[in-house]
Design an enzyme around this catalytic site. Structure first.
Site, PDB file in Angstrom:
ATOM      1  N   ARG A  48     -60.968  26.979 101.270  1.00 47.86           N
ATOM      2  CA  ARG A  48     -61.014  28.401 101.648  1.00 47.86           C
ATOM      3  C   ARG A  48     -60.464  28.661 103.050  1.00 47.86           C
ATOM      4  NH1 ARG A  48     -65.004  30.778 103.954  1.00 47.86           N
ATOM      5  NH2 ARG A  48     -66.537  29.231 103.291  1.00 47.86           N
ATOM      6  N   TYR A 102     -46.715  49.757  93.880  1.00 48.93           N
ATOM      7  CA  TYR A 102     -47.398  49.018  92.817  1.00 48.93           C
ATOM      8  C   TYR A 102     -48.793  49.624  92.584  1.00 48.93           C
ATOM      9  CZ  TYR A 102     -49.716  45.260  90.361  1.00 48.93           C
ATOM     10  OH  TYR A 102     -50.440  44.544  89.449  1.00 48.93           O
ATOM     11  N   ASP A 174     -43.702  44.921 100.584  1.00 54.90           N
ATOM     12  CA  ASP A 174     -43.931  44.175  99.344  1.00 54.90           C
ATOM     13  C   ASP A 174     -42.547  43.773  98.842  1.00 54.90           C
ATOM     14  OD1 ASP A 174     -44.342  43.384  96.706  1.00 54.90           O
ATOM     15  OD2 ASP A 174     -46.071  44.720  96.461  1.00 54.90           O
ATOM     16  N   LYS A 199     -45.072  36.655  90.094  1.00 55.92           N
ATOM     17  CA  LYS A 199     -43.807  37.127  89.552  1.00 55.92           C
ATOM     18  C   LYS A 199     -42.714  36.067  89.777  1.00 55.92           C
ATOM     19  CE  LYS A 199     -46.518  40.510  88.796  1.00 55.92           C
ATOM     20  NZ  LYS A 199     -46.694  41.652  89.699  1.00 55.92           N
TER      21      LYS A 199
HETATM   22  C1  LIG Z   1     -47.753  42.275  90.356  1.00 58.23           C
HETATM   23  C2  LIG Z   1     -47.490  42.922  91.644  1.00 58.23           C
HETATM   24  C3  LIG Z   1     -48.447  42.942  92.667  1.00 58.23           C
HETATM   25  C4  LIG Z   1     -49.834  42.369  92.494  1.00 58.23           C
HETATM   26  O1  LIG Z   1     -49.809  41.008  92.282  1.00 58.23           O
HETATM   27  P1  LIG Z   1     -50.947  40.195  91.456  1.00 58.23           P
HETATM   28  O2  LIG Z   1     -50.452  38.814  91.552  1.00 58.23           O
HETATM   29  O3  LIG Z   1     -50.980  40.765  90.086  1.00 58.23           O
HETATM   30  O4  LIG Z   1     -52.236  40.416  92.176  1.00 58.23           O
HETATM   31  C5  LIG Z   1     -48.107  43.536  93.870  1.00 58.23           C
HETATM   32  N1  LIG Z   1     -46.895  44.101  94.060  1.00 58.23           N
HETATM   33  C6  LIG Z   1     -45.949  44.116  93.092  1.00 58.23           C
HETATM   34  C7  LIG Z   1     -44.642  44.763  93.359  1.00 58.23           C
HETATM   35  C8  LIG Z   1     -46.210  43.531  91.853  1.00 58.23           C
HETATM   36  O5  LIG Z   1     -45.269  43.562  90.900  1.00 58.23           O
END
Ligand SMILES: *Cc1c(COP(=O)(O)O)cnc(C)c1O
Length: 383
Positions: A48, A102, A174, A199
């Site tokens: 952690r 998102y 992001d 992703k």
């Molecule tokens: C999927 C996604 C997230 C969140 O990610 P998780 O791994 O599902 O928590 C944040 N930003 C974007 C652009 C995403 O596609």
């Protein structure tokens, strides 16, 4: 700035390997210990604390990819973003955040911020003026997402970074949709970059993870909050992520190439009324995208002409899966009005331009001719 000057695929393959000193194996060993020696050691390691060997080394790969000094790996993209926000925002502070964002991030802000007394403003658009207009004297962070989900709007990263610097406000992005293969926001002056590693970093639709990259100073601040919130990723999955990331460059480059070809093809298709992709010259921010991205990414959206049902179309696909997530090596499609934007009212969706005909297409590595064939045979069945 990182001193690492290696090429993309070399970074993907080699940076942040854990050396197998004992047996000289070719790949990183997995260290699953949740308990480590504490006497006479430089680092007191604990899962952690984000500092077990696999976590610490893979973070170096992510930092190198984003041209950042440091990085941290999290149990999900949302763990990364929530920890980052809470590290830089406290009671009485204000966040300026892009309106096209998102859905999970929107939920986090709307549901959790009021409990902490953190204020926020969603912009009216994605232009720099929209962000500037939303600034307040207590604004501490500007957060952007580009290209955005699902309409692939493009925000001027450099201009946002300059706005932040001029106003003494930190900036974060992001970078999930573009990935560092296509876009390196730290080079354009942004302070912090976050990813859903679920992703493109994972890329095989079998890992849930997240990451943040930034200066060592900012990462230390995020670490201080992260150790309290406890959003670390298990070392088993860190190792899986390392393996997946070795092909990040290869995968994303191929997917990006496919997406550009398919976007151009769909744009001329008689049964398609509209295509959203920053790599099309008809995209309103084509020039901006070209200036700040090295590739236009592998996400696109499109609308079938009226009279062709977008759900029925997805049901008729043989190869392309209708599947919630994105960025895997396999192509997937979804209807945003039934998934990511289902909680909005019809009016709210109309206001941001998300029609019931809109289909978001996460382009995989399959051969383009087979993807075209699949789309055409599905359309044929609708007539
Ligand atoms: C999927 C996604 C997230 C969140 O990610 P998780 O791994 O599902 O928590 C944040 N930003 C974007 C652009 C995403 O596609």
């Amino acid at each position: 700035m990182s001193k690492i000057n290696l090429g993309l695929n070399t970074i993907c393959t080699h940076v942040g390997e854990v050396k197998d000193e004992q047996f000289k194996g070719a790949v990183s060993p997995i260290y699953l210990s949740s308990s480590y020696e504490y006497l006479d050691v430089d680092v007191k390691r604990y899962p952690r604390y984000f500092n077990t060997p696999n976590q610490e080394f893979l973070a170096q790969k992510i930092a190198a990819l984003e041209h950042a000094e440091s990085a941290m790996i999290f149990g999900s993209g949302m763990a990364a973003i929530s920890t980052m926000f809470l590290a830089f925002l406290k009671q009485g502070d204000h966040l300026v955040v892009q309106n096209t964002l998102y859905g999970g991030t929107v939920n986090f802000i709307k549901e959790e911020f009021p409990k902490y007394g953190i204020e926020y403003t969603f912009t009216n658009g994605y232009k720099v003026e929209d962000f500037e207009a939303a600034l307040q004297s207590n604004t501490k962070l500007i957060h952007i997402e580009t290209p955005s989900n699902p309409l692939l709007t493009v925000t001027d990263i450099k201009a946002i970074a300059q706005l932040g610097k001029a106003k003494g406000v930190l900036t974060s992005i992001d970078n999930t949709f573009a990935s560092p293969v296509n876009q390196k926001p730290m080079d354009l002056g942004v302070d912090m970059v976050m990813h859903s590693a679920t992703k493109y970093f994972g890329g095989h639709s079998d890992i849930c993870a997240g990451a943040v990259a930034s200066s060592t100073e900012h990462i230390e601040r995020i670490w201080n909050v992260g150790k309290n919130l406890g959003g670390s990723l298990s070392d088993m999955m860190v190792w899986m992520l390392e393996r997946s990331m070795k092909t990040l460059g290869l995968r994303v480059k191929e997917q990006t190439k496919n997406a550009l070809k398919l976007a151009k093809w769909l744009n001329k298709h008689p049964k398609v009324s509209k295509v959203y992709y920053p790599g099309l010259k008809t995209h309103p921010e084509y020039k901006l995208a070209k200036s700040q991205m090295t590739g236009f990414g592998a996400m696109l959206s499109f609308e079938l002409i009226d009279g062709l049902d977008s759900q029925l179309f997805q049901q008729k696909l043989n190869l392309i899966k209708s599947s919630m997530s994105l960025a895997g090596v396999e192509s997937t499609m979804i209807s945003p009005h039934l998934t990511s934007h289902a909680l909005l009212t019809q009016d709210e969706r109309d206001a941001v331009g998300i029609s019931n005909q809109l289909i978001r297409f996460s382009v995989g590595i399959e051969n383009v001719k087979d993807l075209k064939h699949d789309i055409n045979q599905a359309i044929e069945k609708l007539k």
